[in-house]
Scaffold this active site. Structure first.
Site, PDB file in Angstrom:
ATOM      1  N   LYS A  75       0.830  -1.207   0.000  1.00 43.27           N
ATOM      2  CA  LYS A  75       0.000   0.000   0.000  1.00 43.27           C
ATOM      3  C   LYS A  75       0.867   1.259   0.000  1.00 43.27           C
ATOM      4  O   LYS A  75       0.590   2.224  -0.722  1.00 43.27           O
ATOM      5  CB  LYS A  75      -0.941  -0.041   1.216  1.00 43.27           C
ATOM      6  CG  LYS A  75      -1.907   1.110   1.289  1.00 43.27           C
ATOM      7  CD  LYS A  75      -3.045   0.875   2.243  1.00 43.27           C
ATOM      8  CE  LYS A  75      -2.792   0.006   3.427  1.00 43.27           C
ATOM      9  NZ  LYS A  75      -1.642   0.326   4.268  1.00 43.27           N
ATOM     10  N   THR A  77       3.863   1.434  -1.145  1.00 45.39           N
ATOM     11  CA  THR A  77       4.499   1.477  -2.462  1.00 45.39           C
ATOM     12  C   THR A  77       3.588   2.152  -3.480  1.00 45.39           C
ATOM     13  O   THR A  77       4.029   2.984  -4.273  1.00 45.39           O
ATOM     14  CB  THR A  77       4.852   0.057  -2.927  1.00 45.39           C
ATOM     15  OG1 THR A  77       5.724  -0.549  -1.959  1.00 45.39           O
ATOM     16  CG2 THR A  77       5.542   0.058  -4.286  1.00 45.39           C
ATOM     17  N   ARG A  98       2.889   7.542   7.068  1.00 41.00           N
ATOM     18  CA  ARG A  98       3.178   7.243   8.474  1.00 41.00           C
ATOM     19  C   ARG A  98       4.664   6.939   8.653  1.00 41.00           C
ATOM     20  O   ARG A  98       5.346   6.538   7.724  1.00 41.00           O
ATOM     21  CB  ARG A  98       2.365   6.033   8.936  1.00 41.00           C
ATOM     22  CG  ARG A  98       0.866   6.256   8.934  1.00 41.00           C
ATOM     23  CD  ARG A  98       0.130   4.962   9.225  1.00 41.00           C
ATOM     24  NE  ARG A  98       0.342   3.981   8.169  1.00 41.00           N
ATOM     25  CZ  ARG A  98       0.221   2.669   8.339  1.00 41.00           C
ATOM     26  NH1 ARG A  98      -0.105   2.177   9.511  1.00 41.00           N
ATOM     27  NH2 ARG A  98       0.409   1.848   7.328  1.00 41.00           N
ATOM     28  N   LYS A 109       7.054  -7.783   9.520  1.00 40.05           N
ATOM     29  CA  LYS A 109       6.334  -7.027   8.500  1.00 40.05           C
ATOM     30  C   LYS A 109       7.263  -6.197   7.623  1.00 40.05           C
ATOM     31  O   LYS A 109       6.993  -5.943   6.456  1.00 40.05           O
ATOM     32  CB  LYS A 109       5.288  -6.116   9.165  1.00 40.05           C
ATOM     33  CG  LYS A 109       4.427  -5.356   8.166  1.00 40.05           C
ATOM     34  CD  LYS A 109       3.400  -4.496   8.883  1.00 40.05           C
ATOM     35  CE  LYS A 109       2.545  -3.722   7.889  1.00 40.05           C
ATOM     36  NZ  LYS A 109       3.309  -2.702   7.155  1.00 40.05           N
ATOM     37  N   ALA A 277      -2.807   0.492  13.107  1.00 42.28           N
ATOM     38  CA  ALA A 277      -4.135   0.567  12.496  1.00 42.28           C
ATOM     39  C   ALA A 277      -5.109  -0.452  13.074  1.00 42.28           C
ATOM     40  O   ALA A 277      -6.312  -0.278  12.962  1.00 42.28           O
ATOM     41  CB  ALA A 277      -4.028   0.374  10.987  1.00 42.28           C
ATOM     42  N   PHE A 305      -3.542  -1.009   6.765  1.00 42.11           N
ATOM     43  CA  PHE A 305      -4.251  -2.259   6.497  1.00 42.11           C
ATOM     44  C   PHE A 305      -5.406  -2.068   5.522  1.00 42.11           C
ATOM     45  O   PHE A 305      -5.330  -1.239   4.616  1.00 42.11           O
ATOM     46  CB  PHE A 305      -4.693  -2.936   7.797  1.00 42.11           C
ATOM     47  CG  PHE A 305      -3.548  -3.312   8.705  1.00 42.11           C
ATOM     48  CD1 PHE A 305      -2.440  -3.984   8.211  1.00 42.11           C
ATOM     49  CD2 PHE A 305      -3.570  -2.988  10.046  1.00 42.11           C
ATOM     50  CE1 PHE A 305      -1.380  -4.334   9.041  1.00 42.11           C
ATOM     51  CE2 PHE A 305      -2.505  -3.331  10.883  1.00 42.11           C
ATOM     52  CZ  PHE A 305      -1.420  -4.005  10.386  1.00 42.11           C
ATOM     53  N   PHE A 385       2.842  -7.773  -8.830  1.00 41.40           N
ATOM     54  CA  PHE A 385       4.006  -8.485  -8.311  1.00 41.40           C
ATOM     55  C   PHE A 385       4.598  -9.330  -9.443  1.00 41.40           C
ATOM     56  O   PHE A 385       3.903  -9.682 -10.396  1.00 41.40           O
ATOM     57  CB  PHE A 385       3.616  -9.378  -7.125  1.00 41.40           C
ATOM     58  CG  PHE A 385       3.483  -8.624  -5.818  1.00 41.40           C
ATOM     59  CD1 PHE A 385       4.415  -8.795  -4.808  1.00 41.40           C
ATOM     60  CD2 PHE A 385       2.446  -7.729  -5.600  1.00 41.40           C
ATOM     61  CE1 PHE A 385       4.308  -8.108  -3.615  1.00 41.40           C
ATOM     62  CE2 PHE A 385       2.324  -7.035  -4.410  1.00 41.40           C
ATOM     63  CZ  PHE A 385       3.267  -7.231  -3.412  1.00 41.40           C
ATOM     64  N   TRP A 413       6.144  -0.556  -8.413  1.00 41.50           N
ATOM     65  CA  TRP A 413       7.285  -1.206  -7.747  1.00 41.50           C
ATOM     66  C   TRP A 413       8.431  -1.365  -8.741  1.00 41.50           C
ATOM     67  O   TRP A 413       9.583  -1.081  -8.425  1.00 41.50           O
ATOM     68  CB  TRP A 413       6.862  -2.575  -7.196  1.00 41.50           C
ATOM     69  CG  TRP A 413       7.972  -3.300  -6.477  1.00 41.50           C
ATOM     70  CD1 TRP A 413       8.295  -3.198  -5.150  1.00 41.50           C
ATOM     71  CD2 TRP A 413       8.902  -4.223  -7.045  1.00 41.50           C
ATOM     72  NE1 TRP A 413       9.372  -4.000  -4.867  1.00 41.50           N
ATOM     73  CE2 TRP A 413       9.756  -4.640  -6.011  1.00 41.50           C
ATOM     74  CE3 TRP A 413       9.101  -4.747  -8.323  1.00 41.50           C
ATOM     75  CZ2 TRP A 413      10.803  -5.547  -6.217  1.00 41.50           C
ATOM     76  CZ3 TRP A 413      10.137  -5.646  -8.541  1.00 41.50           C
ATOM     77  CH2 TRP A 413      10.970  -6.048  -7.492  1.00 41.50           C
TER      78      TRP A 413
END
Length: 560
Positions: A75, A77, A98, A109, A277, A305, A385, A413
């Protein structure tokens, strides 16, 4: 894919950053409105908001997502990539993100600086100590804890019930051994023994307050209202009762200033604050978002999230606190997350599975319905991806088109801003042409119970809510204390629409169980705890930290 696969840190370390002075000049900031933190970071003065008070706000674009997998779905990215892409099509854009917590960075993570060719830099600083904001929050939180225990030790004039002390201590690290501790052992000179524990710093109410405050004065007012304990008559005891708010504000006077950095393509970015979150509201600071909206025509920001957590809280809590009018929501979806929601185990997500993808589309469908219910334009961004196949991408794209859902493939990405141009153009078109009828999920004058029911049924798709005996008592007490008109902050697993992380996809016929309520009076919301949400996470079997190092020149190694 136009570039070879390299690690995020390799890409970041080879990037050509420009000095922060050049970013400042682009933003036309006055000399007294910024303070350098090295060559590539700066703190911005809140006086920027005063000077630009009458300037119209830019368009605020919120980036959210479907329910993620444990690895995260990019997210941040997409947020960075979209910001870069908007600048490529000549839209004056800033990004508001953030700050990463060291706990997840050292755990499983990873950081929150984006990835690939859509990162904010210097990523090593951002993912580690940055400008010290989170450490300042740790210090302020623990200073209040020390003052609280000292008050009890020195005679307890406020008649605090040591069994009802709510204020724990915090640490910006995943450390399960600290979840439950006993303090004050060692005899009369060492304090009064009582049970306590540690939360992770980003779960502190002070973090939430920092992110919802609109000024230094507002910060101090909110800090004063924090409920730290209850007395023997079960009345709330606040930070103001301990005369602590002045010292806490002093410790936070620099942390309240947003941090200016840049992306790999030199797009300006404000990175400030980072409440969890699934525990708090999961958004960067109101101050940073408002400041970005005064300095740019478009602001791309994110909420943690899925839309069931971060987006709902952004729209029901942050917009109210910051007087923010969102223009559009981008919903990030990934092939691999949808396949996981369709029943594919984590270790098989790289394999093509169109049927599982189709089965998982119900999760995306629910999040789109939620954003539509807020009355906001929206675009689904397929964050590509490297293992996604053409059949899978075309299946997802066609489904969105058949459902009359705006959709664009985002290759940010791999290709940075260039890979997000089609998404940026679609976003601008929708902002310019779609109708905005923004409305909150509930009205503040309804009861706490009604607000929780609204979120559970309308956002999660639950058939109802059950309250534990303890939560039912708290409902009565909180209304009696005058806290009934605050918005609700649901503490829930991020992996499922329900409060059970194993129920993937779009579960139905389920009940949300509220086991406890917590009054975050300073932050201005009531936390409803569901499921088994940890406020102090633990490290995984193989923490990310074991792969980190530094060479003899001080260059970071193994940081993603």
């Amino acid at each position: 894919m136009s570039k070879e696969v390299r690690s995020d840190i390799e890409i970041a370390q080879e990037s050509k950053m420009i000095k922060v002075q050049e970013i400042v000049n682009q933003l036309q900031l006055h000399e007294e409105e910024w303070e350098p933190y090295g060559h590539y970071k700066a703190k911005l003065s809140l006086s920027v908001l005063d000077r630009l008070e009458k300037k119209p706000d830019g368009k605020v674009i919120l980036v959210t997502a479907i329910n993620p997998t444990p690895a995260g779905e990019g997210k941040s990215t997409v947020t960075v990539g979209l910001g870069q892409a908007l600048n490529k099509i000549n839209k004056n854009t800033m990004i508001a993100l953030r700050e990463p917590s060291l706990g997840p960075t050292m755990g499983i993570k990873g950081g929150a600086a984006g990835g690939g060719y859509s990162q904010v830099v210097p990523m090593e600083d951002i993912n580690l100590h940055f400008t010290g904001d989170i450490h300042a929050i740790t210090t302020a939180h623990n200073a209040l804890a020390a003052m609280l225990d000292n008050h009890i030790h020195r005679g307890n004039e406020l008649k605090i019930d040591v069994r009802r002390v709510m204020w724990k201590r915090v640490l910006d690290m995943n450390d399960r051994a600290l979840r439950q501790v006993v303090v004050g052992l060692g005899g009369p000179l060492q304090g009064v023994p009582r049970e306590s524990g540690f939360d992770i710093t980003v779960a502190s109410e002070i973090m939430a307050i920092l992110c919802l405050s609109r000024s230094l004065e507002d910060l101090k007012t909110r800090l004063a209202k924090m409920v730290v304990a209850y007395n023997v008559d079960e009345e709330p005891v606040t930070a103001s009762d301990l005369q602590a708010e002045g010292a806490l504000t002093l410790l936070l006077k620099e942390a309240v200033k947003p941090n200016l950095v840049q992306t790999l393509e030199n797009t300006p970015a404000l990175i400030h604050g980072g409440p969890f979150a699934n525990i708090a509201h999961g958004c960067n600071s109101v101050i940073a978002t408002k400041m970005a909206s005064k300095l740019a025509d478009y602001v791309v920001t994110e909420a943690g999230f899925g839309a069931d957590l971060g987006a709902e809280k952004f729209l029901d809590i942050k917009t109210r606190a910051g007087d923010i009018d969102p223009s559009l929501v981008v919903i990030v979806a990934t092939i691999r997350a949808l396949k996981m929601h369709g029943g594919v185990p984590k270790d098989e997500l790289k394999l093509e599975n169109v049927e599982a993808l189709k089965n998982g589309l119900s999760n995306l469908e629910k999040h789109v319905e939620t954003i539509r219910s807020f009355g906001l334009p929206h675009v689904v961004a397929i964050n590509r991806f490297i293992h996604d196949t053409e059949d899978e991408i075309s299946t997802l794209t066609k489904w969105c088109e058949d459902q009359d859902i705006n959709v664009e493939l985002a290759d940010v990405w791999a290709d940075g801003g260039e890979g997000g141009i089609s998404l940026a153009e679609r976003v601008v078109h929708e902002i310019d042409h779609a109708e905005i009828d923004f409305k909150h999920m509930y009205e503040l004058d309804t009861s706490i119970e009604e607000k929780i029911n609204s979120v559970a049924t309308k956002v999660y798709g639950a058939k109802g809510v059950e309250f534990s005996a303890e939560a039912k008592k708290q409902l009565v007490a909180f209304e009696k204390n005058g806290w009934g008109k605050y918005p609700i902050c649901m503490a829930k697993t991020q992996y499922s629409l329900s409060d059970d992380p194993t129920k993937l996809g779009r579960p139905n016929d389920f009940i949300i169980t509220v086991r406890e309520l917590k009054a975050s009076v300073g932050a201005g919301f009531i936390v409803a705890l569901t499921g088994n949400v940890m406020t102090m996470p633990g490290l995984p079997k193989v923490p990310a930290a074991v792969n980190m190092d530094v060479d003899e020149n001080g260059k970071a190694l193994g940081l993603f």
